[in-house]
Design a protein around this motif. Structure first.
Motif, PDB file in Angstrom:
ATOM      1  N   MET A 230       0.829  -1.206   0.000  1.00 36.02           N
ATOM      2  CA  MET A 230       0.000   0.000   0.000  1.00 36.02           C
ATOM      3  C   MET A 230       0.863   1.256   0.000  1.00 36.02           C
ATOM      4  SD  MET A 230      -3.109  -0.716  -0.340  1.00 36.02           S
ATOM      5  CE  MET A 230      -3.744   0.924  -0.010  1.00 36.02           C
ATOM      6  N   ASP A 231       2.024   1.167   0.631  1.00 37.74           N
ATOM      7  CA  ASP A 231       2.935   2.300   0.647  1.00 37.74           C
ATOM      8  C   ASP A 231       3.369   2.649  -0.782  1.00 37.74           C
ATOM      9  OD1 ASP A 231       4.490   4.247   2.038  1.00 37.74           O
ATOM     10  OD2 ASP A 231       6.268   3.038   1.651  1.00 37.74           O
ATOM     11  N   ALA A 232       3.719   1.627  -1.557  1.00 37.85           N
ATOM     12  CA  ALA A 232       4.136   1.835  -2.948  1.00 37.85           C
ATOM     13  C   ALA A 232       2.969   2.288  -3.817  1.00 37.85           C
ATOM     14  CB  ALA A 232       4.736   0.550  -3.503  1.00 37.85           C
ATOM     15  N   ILE A 233       1.791   1.747  -3.558  1.00 31.03           N
ATOM     16  CA  ILE A 233       0.621   2.103  -4.366  1.00 31.03           C
ATOM     17  C   ILE A 233       0.230   3.560  -4.150  1.00 31.03           C
ATOM     18  CG2 ILE A 233      -1.866   1.725  -4.629  1.00 31.03           C
ATOM     19  CD1 ILE A 233      -1.318  -1.264  -4.100  1.00 31.03           C
ATOM     20  N   LEU A 234       0.151   3.986  -2.892  1.00 29.52           N
ATOM     21  CA  LEU A 234      -0.324   5.348  -2.599  1.00 29.52           C
ATOM     22  C   LEU A 234       0.710   6.413  -2.917  1.00 29.52           C
ATOM     23  CD1 LEU A 234      -2.206   4.670   0.751  1.00 29.52           C
ATOM     24  CD2 LEU A 234      -3.220   5.253  -1.454  1.00 29.52           C
ATOM     25  N   LYS A 235       1.993   6.096  -2.722  1.00 24.51           N
ATOM     26  CA  LYS A 235       3.024   7.113  -2.934  1.00 24.51           C
ATOM     27  C   LYS A 235       3.571   7.120  -4.355  1.00 24.51           C
ATOM     28  CE  LYS A 235       4.554   7.434   1.876  1.00 24.51           C
ATOM     29  NZ  LYS A 235       5.689   7.270   2.821  1.00 24.51           N
ATOM     30  N   GLN A 236       3.474   5.990  -5.051  1.00 25.11           N
ATOM     31  CA  GLN A 236       4.007   5.959  -6.404  1.00 25.11           C
ATOM     32  C   GLN A 236       3.006   5.438  -7.419  1.00 25.11           C
ATOM     33  OE1 GLN A 236       8.100   4.831  -7.308  1.00 25.11           O
ATOM     34  NE2 GLN A 236       7.310   3.314  -8.737  1.00 25.11           N
ATOM     35  N   GLY A 237       2.436   4.264  -7.183  1.00 23.98           N
ATOM     36  CA  GLY A 237       1.568   3.647  -8.174  1.00 23.98           C
ATOM     37  C   GLY A 237       0.371   4.487  -8.558  1.00 23.98           C
ATOM     38  N   ALA A 238      -0.391   4.958  -7.546  1.00 22.48           N
ATOM     39  CA  ALA A 238      -1.603   5.733  -7.841  1.00 22.48           C
ATOM     40  C   ALA A 238      -1.294   7.061  -8.530  1.00 22.48           C
ATOM     41  CB  ALA A 238      -2.404   5.960  -6.552  1.00 22.48           C
ATOM     42  N   PRO A 239      -0.315   7.870  -8.045  1.00 17.49           N
ATOM     43  CA  PRO A 239       0.009   9.107  -8.777  1.00 17.49           C
ATOM     44  C   PRO A 239       0.464   8.856 -10.205  1.00 17.49           C
ATOM     45  CG  PRO A 239       0.910   9.205  -6.560  1.00 17.49           C
ATOM     46  CD  PRO A 239       0.410   7.803  -6.764  1.00 17.49           C
ATOM     47  N   PHE A 240       1.227   7.778 -10.426  1.00 10.89           N
ATOM     48  CA  PHE A 240       1.654   7.441 -11.783  1.00 10.89           C
ATOM     49  C   PHE A 240       0.454   7.052 -12.632  1.00 10.89           C
ATOM     50  CE2 PHE A 240       6.363   6.636 -12.495  1.00 10.89           C
ATOM     51  CZ  PHE A 240       6.733   7.606 -11.594  1.00 10.89           C
ATOM     52  N   PHE A 241      -0.459   6.286 -12.052  1.00 14.82           N
ATOM     53  CA  PHE A 241      -1.642   5.849 -12.791  1.00 14.82           C
ATOM     54  C   PHE A 241      -2.491   7.044 -13.207  1.00 14.82           C
ATOM     55  CE2 PHE A 241      -6.088   4.392 -12.901  1.00 14.82           C
ATOM     56  CZ  PHE A 241      -5.978   3.382 -13.838  1.00 14.82           C
ATOM     57  N   ILE A 242      -2.634   8.005 -12.299  1.00 11.90           N
ATOM     58  CA  ILE A 242      -3.404   9.209 -12.603  1.00 11.90           C
ATOM     59  C   ILE A 242      -2.738  10.010 -13.719  1.00 11.90           C
ATOM     60  CG2 ILE A 242      -4.270  11.377 -11.656  1.00 11.90           C
ATOM     61  CD1 ILE A 242      -5.639   8.764 -10.663  1.00 11.90           C
ATOM     62  N   ALA A 243      -1.410   9.946 -13.773  1.00 12.56           N
ATOM     63  CA  ALA A 243      -0.673  10.714 -14.786  1.00 12.56           C
ATOM     64  C   ALA A 243      -0.733  10.085 -16.166  1.00 12.56           C
ATOM     65  CB  ALA A 243       0.782  10.854 -14.360  1.00 12.56           C
ATOM     66  N   VAL A 244      -1.212   8.838 -16.254  1.00 10.21           N
ATOM     67  CA  VAL A 244      -1.215   8.111 -17.530  1.00 10.21           C
ATOM     68  C   VAL A 244      -1.896   8.900 -18.636  1.00 10.21           C
ATOM     69  CG1 VAL A 244      -2.241   6.140 -18.716  1.00 10.21           C
ATOM     70  CG2 VAL A 244      -0.957   5.775 -16.622  1.00 10.21           C
ATOM     71  N   LEU A 245      -3.145   9.291 -18.408  1.00  9.38           N
ATOM     72  CA  LEU A 245      -3.890  10.007 -19.442  1.00  9.38           C
ATOM     73  C   LEU A 245      -3.318  11.397 -19.680  1.00  9.38           C
ATOM     74  CD1 LEU A 245      -7.664   9.161 -18.902  1.00  9.38           C
ATOM     75  CD2 LEU A 245      -6.253   8.634 -20.872  1.00  9.38           C
ATOM     76  N   ALA A 246      -2.840  12.050 -18.624  1.00 11.75           N
ATOM     77  CA  ALA A 246      -2.307  13.404 -18.777  1.00 11.75           C
ATOM     78  C   ALA A 246      -1.116  13.406 -19.724  1.00 11.75           C
ATOM     79  CB  ALA A 246      -1.909  13.968 -17.413  1.00 11.75           C
ATOM     80  N   TYR A 247      -0.198  12.474 -19.543  1.00  9.79           N
ATOM     81  CA  TYR A 247       0.974  12.425 -20.409  1.00  9.79           C
ATOM     82  C   TYR A 247       0.617  11.926 -21.801  1.00  9.79           C
ATOM     83  CZ  TYR A 247       4.411  13.617 -16.875  1.00  9.79           C
ATOM     84  OH  TYR A 247       5.158  14.298 -15.949  1.00  9.79           O
ATOM     85  N   ALA A 248      -0.326  11.006 -21.888  1.00 10.53           N
ATOM     86  CA  ALA A 248      -0.713  10.472 -23.201  1.00 10.53           C
ATOM     87  C   ALA A 248      -1.361  11.548 -24.064  1.00 10.53           C
ATOM     88  CB  ALA A 248      -1.674   9.295 -23.025  1.00 10.53           C
ATOM     89  N   ILE A 249      -2.199  12.381 -23.460  1.00 16.19           N
ATOM     90  CA  ILE A 249      -2.916  13.415 -24.212  1.00 16.19           C
ATOM     91  C   ILE A 249      -2.068  14.672 -24.369  1.00 16.19           C
ATOM     92  CG2 ILE A 249      -4.950  14.922 -24.222  1.00 16.19           C
ATOM     93  CD1 ILE A 249      -5.556  11.985 -24.791  1.00 16.19           C
ATOM     94  N   GLY A 250      -1.288  15.014 -23.348  1.00 13.42           N
ATOM     95  CA  GLY A 250      -0.613  16.301 -23.344  1.00 13.42           C
ATOM     96  C   GLY A 250       0.751  16.338 -23.991  1.00 13.42           C
ATOM     97  N   ASN A 251       1.344  15.186 -24.319  1.00 13.90           N
ATOM     98  CA  ASN A 251       2.717  15.183 -24.795  1.00 13.90           C
ATOM     99  C   ASN A 251       2.785  15.083 -26.316  1.00 13.90           C
ATOM    100  OD1 ASN A 251       5.503  14.279 -25.367  1.00 13.90           O
ATOM    101  ND2 ASN A 251       5.647  14.211 -23.145  1.00 13.90           N
ATOM    102  N   GLN A 252       3.412  16.071 -26.950  1.00 15.32           N
ATOM    103  CA  GLN A 252       3.495  16.123 -28.406  1.00 15.32           C
ATOM    104  C   GLN A 252       4.343  15.004 -28.998  1.00 15.32           C
ATOM    105  OE1 GLN A 252       2.114  17.437 -30.883  1.00 15.32           O
ATOM    106  NE2 GLN A 252       3.587  17.264 -32.547  1.00 15.32           N
ATOM    107  N   THR A 253       5.314  14.463 -28.236  1.00 16.30           N
ATOM    108  CA  THR A 253       6.123  13.382 -28.787  1.00 16.30           C
ATOM    109  C   THR A 253       5.265  12.147 -29.081  1.00 16.30           C
ATOM    110  OG1 THR A 253       6.722  12.569 -26.569  1.00 16.30           O
ATOM    111  CG2 THR A 253       8.211  14.144 -27.599  1.00 16.30           C
TER     112      THR A 253
END
Length: 559
Positions: A230-253
């Protein structure tokens, strides 16, 4: 302990061999077929193999190595999985929406052009600005990694490494732009995979093999051994998961490759890149886990030294040389993609849709693209040389990308989204993100509850959009509602303790609420067929050549 160092001559020869070989590859690109559309997206003709390799190589950058290893060292068994798996999903989740983008604007070069055709300049420039800032930061990070690597493994200075990397990447990207990036990505990925496949098991067996690593599990904490920590999920996994769509849509590369790949190969290209990225990065992250099991202390207390430290400790100079090429290749493949992305944004979004005022000169556009690359390289080298703290800029870029996700996607499916709704949603999402991220208001009582409720809406939006992309509208709505309700039940009064996760979700939730409310207050309707009419090629030479070839084929059939 000190890391192994090459002589100045050896390092210069390694760098000359890499960048000289990469430049030599670009000489095979036919210069007489160069035009603005080829410079930006290869005339939408990239095939499956080149597309998948380029997408994979672009996303495996120097930071992937160090961050994946840091995840393994910090969180144990689940660390590399969280970093590699969610990073791979950034590639996967652009695919279903990418098909919609391509169907609306088959001749587009940037996502900003589509948004310009849908809403106008203000919404487009918000997207373009976020991409410009993100690519400059990425370029700076890669040059910084090159400088640090050269400084650690040779007597050369940090600044010397930055300058060599900057000049090297610019030298093979300047003339052919995106085509050079894609063409060299293929060779760089082949070398990267071959070296990674050799280095990872070499480190493992040099340190004593799997048995020694398994024995080291006894020295790890319960959280580090737990695959579902849970420590890894809340501090790293969940924030990374939330960032998935943001980087996919927002990144021109990513968008650039989406618009460049032959439309019939989009699915296979992005699925293959997803698997390739995940496998390589998770594998590199295992080196950090190996260091943890052995009880290795990072050199000078800096976790970014873990991979070079492990390679230097357990491998011979030949393997260290291969590692050097591995990192230089990974950062160069991303840096050339950043240069291509930056040039396309300035060419299409800034000049083509705003400054040219309908009177586009293809030769001037090419010149602007190349000068953008030169200027971007210079800026990246200068910023990297001063070792600026990029955390604040990364925070704002992440917030911008999170706040634009729903407005961008909704604008391509729902005809009621307006320009005012788009712009207001992004600004509101960014503002409330800053309040939560920097705790400008105390996250307690009614204020804390209000921000948590917005975050729960954001969680529903993330899950709903992901489900919608693959399974359709009703599945997306149901999945989003269930996710929001589940978060409300389990995370009320609890989520506010995890600032990064809370603020990321607030950016999604606030922008979605504002976008929907303002759009519903308007009676405007948009005809999506207008997008294809408003977005086209800037240089008619390719269109004329294609028309001539098609005419010849037709005449041949008739005869």
């Amino acid at each position: 302990m000190e890391l192994y160092q090459f002589s100045i001559t050896t390092v210069l020869l390694l760098l000359a061999a890499f960048y000289g070989g990469t430049y030599f590859l670009t000489t095979f690109i036919k210069k007489d077929q160069e035009d603005t559309d080829a410079f930006m997206v290869s005339n939408q003709r990239i095939g499956f193999g080149m597309g998948a390799a380029s997408m994979t190589a672009t996303w495996i950058w120097a930071a992937s190595f160090y961050a994946a290893a840091t995840s393994g060292y910090t969180y144990g068994v689940s660390g590399p999985l969280h970093y590699g798996l969610w990073g791979a999903l950034m590639i996967l989740f652009i695919y279903p929406f990418g098909r919609r983008f391509r169907s609306l604007a088959p001749k587009a070069h940037t996502l900003g052009e589509l948004i310009h055709a849908r809403h106008g300049s203000s919404s487009q420039l918000i997207l373009a600005f976020s991409n410009l800032l993100g690519s400059i930061i990425s370029l700076m990070v890669n040059f910084t990694a090159a400088g640090a690597l050269v400084a650690v493994l040779s007597p050369l200075s940090f600044q010397a490494g930055i300058i060599i990397a900057g000049v090297g990447v610019l030298s093979y990207t300047l003339w052919s732009g995106f085509r050079a990036s894609v063409f060299t990505d293929f060779a760089q990925l082949v070398a990267l995979m071959a070296i990674a496949i050799v280095i990872i098991p070499a480190v493992l067996f040099s340190m004593g093999g799997p048995s020694v690593m398994l024995e080291g599990f006894n020295n790890m904490s319960a959280e580090q051994v737990d695959l579902f920590s849970m420590d890894a999920i809340l501090k790293q996994g969940a924030p990374f998961f939330i960032a998935v769509l943001a980087y996919a849509i927002g990144n021109q590369t990513i968008s650039q490759r989406l618009f460049a790949v032959n439309e019939k190969h989009i699915k296979s290209t992005f699925l293959t890149a997803t698997l390739g990225y995940g496998a390589i990065v998770i594998g590199l992250g295992m080196i950090g886990l190996m260091a943890l099991t052995l009880g290795v202390e990072p050199l000078n207390g800096e976790v970014n030294n873990l991979i070079p430290q492990m390679v230097s400790t357990y491998l011979s100079p030949v393997f260290i040389g291969l590692f050097f090429i591995l990192v230089i290749g990974s950062l160069s493949s991303t840096a050339d993609s950043d240069l291509s992305a930056l040039s396309a944004i300035v060419m299409a979004d800034v000049y083509g849709k705003n400054l040219a005022r309908g009177k586009i000169d293809p030769k001037r556009m090419l010149f602007i693209g190349r000068m953008t690359m030169v200027a971007a390289t210079l800026i990246g080298v200068i910023l990297a040389s001063y070792s600026f703290d990029i955390l604040v800029m990364l925070v704002f870029v992440g917030a911008l990308w999170g706040a634009i996700v729903f407005p961008v996607i909704a604008s391509c499916y729902w005809d009621r989204i307006t320009n005012v709704a788009f712009t207001s949603a992004v600004l509101a999402g960014l503002a409330l993100f800053c309040v939560a991220r920097f705790e400008l208001l105390p996250m307690s009582g009614a204020t804390g509850l209000t921000f948590e409720l917005m975050a729960f809406v954001g969680a529903g939006v993330v899950i709903g959009l992901m489900a919608f992309g693959f399974f359709g509208k009703w599945v997306g709505i149901i999945a989003g509602v269930i996710a929001a309700l589940a978060m409300t039940y389990y995370a009320t009064g609890f989520l506010r303790e995890y600032t990064v996760l809370l603020s990321s979700l607030v950016a999604y939730g606030a922008s979605t609420l504002v976008c929907v409310v303002i759009s519903l207050l308007s009676n405007e309707r948009f005809d999506f067929d207008l997008i294809n009419q408003r977005v086209g090629h800037y240089d008619d030479r390719y269109d004329l050549n294609t028309e001539t070839v098609n005419t010849r084929h037709q005449l041949a059939k008739e005869q």
